[in-house]
Design a protein around this motif. Structure first.
Motif, PDB file in Angstrom:
ATOM      1  N   MET A 186       0.820  -1.194   0.000  1.00  0.00           N
ATOM      2  CA  MET A 186       0.000   0.000   0.000  1.00  0.00           C
ATOM      3  C   MET A 186       0.866   1.262   0.000  1.00  0.00           C
ATOM      4  N   PHE A 187       2.014   1.174   0.697  1.00  0.00           N
ATOM      5  CA  PHE A 187       2.896   2.339   0.714  1.00  0.00           C
ATOM      6  C   PHE A 187       3.486   2.589  -0.671  1.00  0.00           C
ATOM      7  N   LYS A 188       3.843   1.516  -1.366  1.00  0.00           N
ATOM      8  CA  LYS A 188       4.404   1.667  -2.702  1.00  0.00           C
ATOM      9  C   LYS A 188       3.382   2.322  -3.630  1.00  0.00           C
ATOM     10  N   SER A 189       2.145   1.845  -3.601  1.00  0.00           N
ATOM     11  CA  SER A 189       1.094   2.444  -4.427  1.00  0.00           C
ATOM     12  C   SER A 189       0.888   3.909  -4.065  1.00  0.00           C
ATOM     13  N   ALA A 190       0.965   4.209  -2.774  1.00  0.00           N
ATOM     14  CA  ALA A 190       0.809   5.588  -2.316  1.00  0.00           C
ATOM     15  C   ALA A 190       1.910   6.478  -2.882  1.00  0.00           C
ATOM     16  N   VAL A 191       3.139   5.961  -2.899  1.00  0.00           N
ATOM     17  CA  VAL A 191       4.263   6.738  -3.441  1.00  0.00           C
ATOM     18  C   VAL A 191       4.009   7.067  -4.907  1.00  0.00           C
ATOM     19  N   PHE A 192       3.608   6.072  -5.685  1.00  0.00           N
ATOM     20  CA  PHE A 192       3.378   6.313  -7.105  1.00  0.00           C
ATOM     21  C   PHE A 192       2.192   7.232  -7.337  1.00  0.00           C
ATOM     22  N   SER A 193       1.186   7.115  -6.520  1.00  0.00           N
ATOM     23  CA  SER A 193       0.033   8.000  -6.622  1.00  0.00           C
ATOM     24  C   SER A 193       0.443   9.445  -6.333  1.00  0.00           C
ATOM     25  N   LEU A 194       1.183   9.631  -5.253  1.00  0.00           N
ATOM     26  CA  LEU A 194       1.634  10.981  -4.891  1.00  0.00           C
ATOM     27  C   LEU A 194       2.565  11.573  -5.940  1.00  0.00           C
ATOM     28  N   LEU A 195       3.468  10.745  -6.459  1.00  0.00           N
ATOM     29  CA  LEU A 195       4.401  11.250  -7.461  1.00  0.00           C
ATOM     30  C   LEU A 195       3.698  11.533  -8.789  1.00  0.00           C
ATOM     31  N   GLY A 196       2.573  10.870  -9.020  1.00  0.00           N
ATOM     32  CA  GLY A 196       1.773  11.177 -10.197  1.00  0.00           C
ATOM     33  C   GLY A 196       1.160  12.569 -10.111  1.00  0.00           C
ATOM     34  N   LYS A 197       0.871  12.998  -8.891  1.00  0.00           N
ATOM     35  CA  LYS A 197       0.291  14.323  -8.667  1.00  0.00           C
ATOM     36  C   LYS A 197       1.361  15.404  -8.573  1.00  0.00           C
ATOM     37  N   ASP A 198       2.479  15.053  -7.933  1.00  0.00           N
ATOM     38  CA  ASP A 198       3.594  15.985  -7.736  1.00  0.00           C
ATOM     39  C   ASP A 198       4.891  15.197  -7.915  1.00  0.00           C
ATOM     40  N   PRO A 199       5.541  15.304  -9.069  1.00  0.00           N
ATOM     41  CA  PRO A 199       6.687  14.453  -9.387  1.00  0.00           C
ATOM     42  C   PRO A 199       8.002  14.786  -8.672  1.00  0.00           C
ATOM     43  N   ILE A 200       7.984  15.710  -7.756  1.00  0.00           N
ATOM     44  CA  ILE A 200       9.223  16.096  -7.068  1.00  0.00           C
ATOM     45  C   ILE A 200       9.427  15.184  -5.856  1.00  0.00           C
ATOM     46  N   LEU A 201      10.487  14.366  -5.924  1.00  0.00           N
ATOM     47  CA  LEU A 201      10.763  13.398  -4.859  1.00  0.00           C
ATOM     48  C   LEU A 201      10.922  14.051  -3.497  1.00  0.00           C
TER      49      LEU A 201
END
Length: 165
Positions: free
Chosen positions: A1-16
């Motif tokens: 779930m954390f991995k999916s959350a990371v990709f979801s968040l980076l889809g909205k804001d791509p700045i690591l």
């Protein structure tokens, strides 16, 4: 779930650097304590994600190296097919410096193994492995970063045309 959350968040804001434990936990619907049970920090999570995808890519590359019933074109197309179905992950991973380096090493291993297994004597002026690998990584990164508007089969054909001329 954390991995999916990371990709979801980076889809909205791509700045690591904008990723935080709080944001990731919230997006995953979990709390920060649960996050810290699995990861030390955001960098640890990103490292584990990168390692997981690199391991999958490594397995795919190894399978292709040892596949005897596929042509070189089919092997490259299958590798590109794998990349084609994971664009969100790969776009994120390209932002992490170590991923491009690891992809380079995997492709270099594939090229070196293919050259060792060839029955032909290669001419002295044959393209150096590092140069060929760098061009392949560059093409793959361009293809993924530009939205995968071309099929893996088309990209494979273009790569083969490029190396023929």
């Amino acid at each position: 779930m954390f991995k999916s959350a990371v990709f979801s968040l980076l889809g909205k804001d791509p700045i690591l650097s904008n990723l935080t434990v709080r944001k990731v936990a919230s997006e995953a619907g979990l709390n920060r304590t649960t996050f810290y049970l699995h990861y030390q920090d955001i960098q640890d999570l990103l490292t584990q994600i990168t390692d997981e995808i690199l391991h999958e890519l490594s397995d795919k590359t190894c399978d292709l190296i040892h596949a005897k019933d596929l042509s070189k074109k089919q092997k490259l197309t299958q590798l590109l097919d794998y990349l084609y179905i994971h664009p969100t992950y790969l776009l994120t991973l390209f932002k992490i410096d170590q991923f491009e380096e690891q992809l380079f090493l995997l492709l270099k291993q594939l090229i070196e193994t293919r050259r060792k297994n060839t029955e032909e004597n290669l001419p002295d002026d044959y393209v150096a492995v590092d140069i060929k690998t760098a061009s392949l990584v560059g093409i793959i990164m361009w293809w993924i970063k530009n939205g995968l508007h071309f099929s893996s089969n088309y990209i494979t054909k273009q790569i083969y045309l490029m190396y023929k001329s």
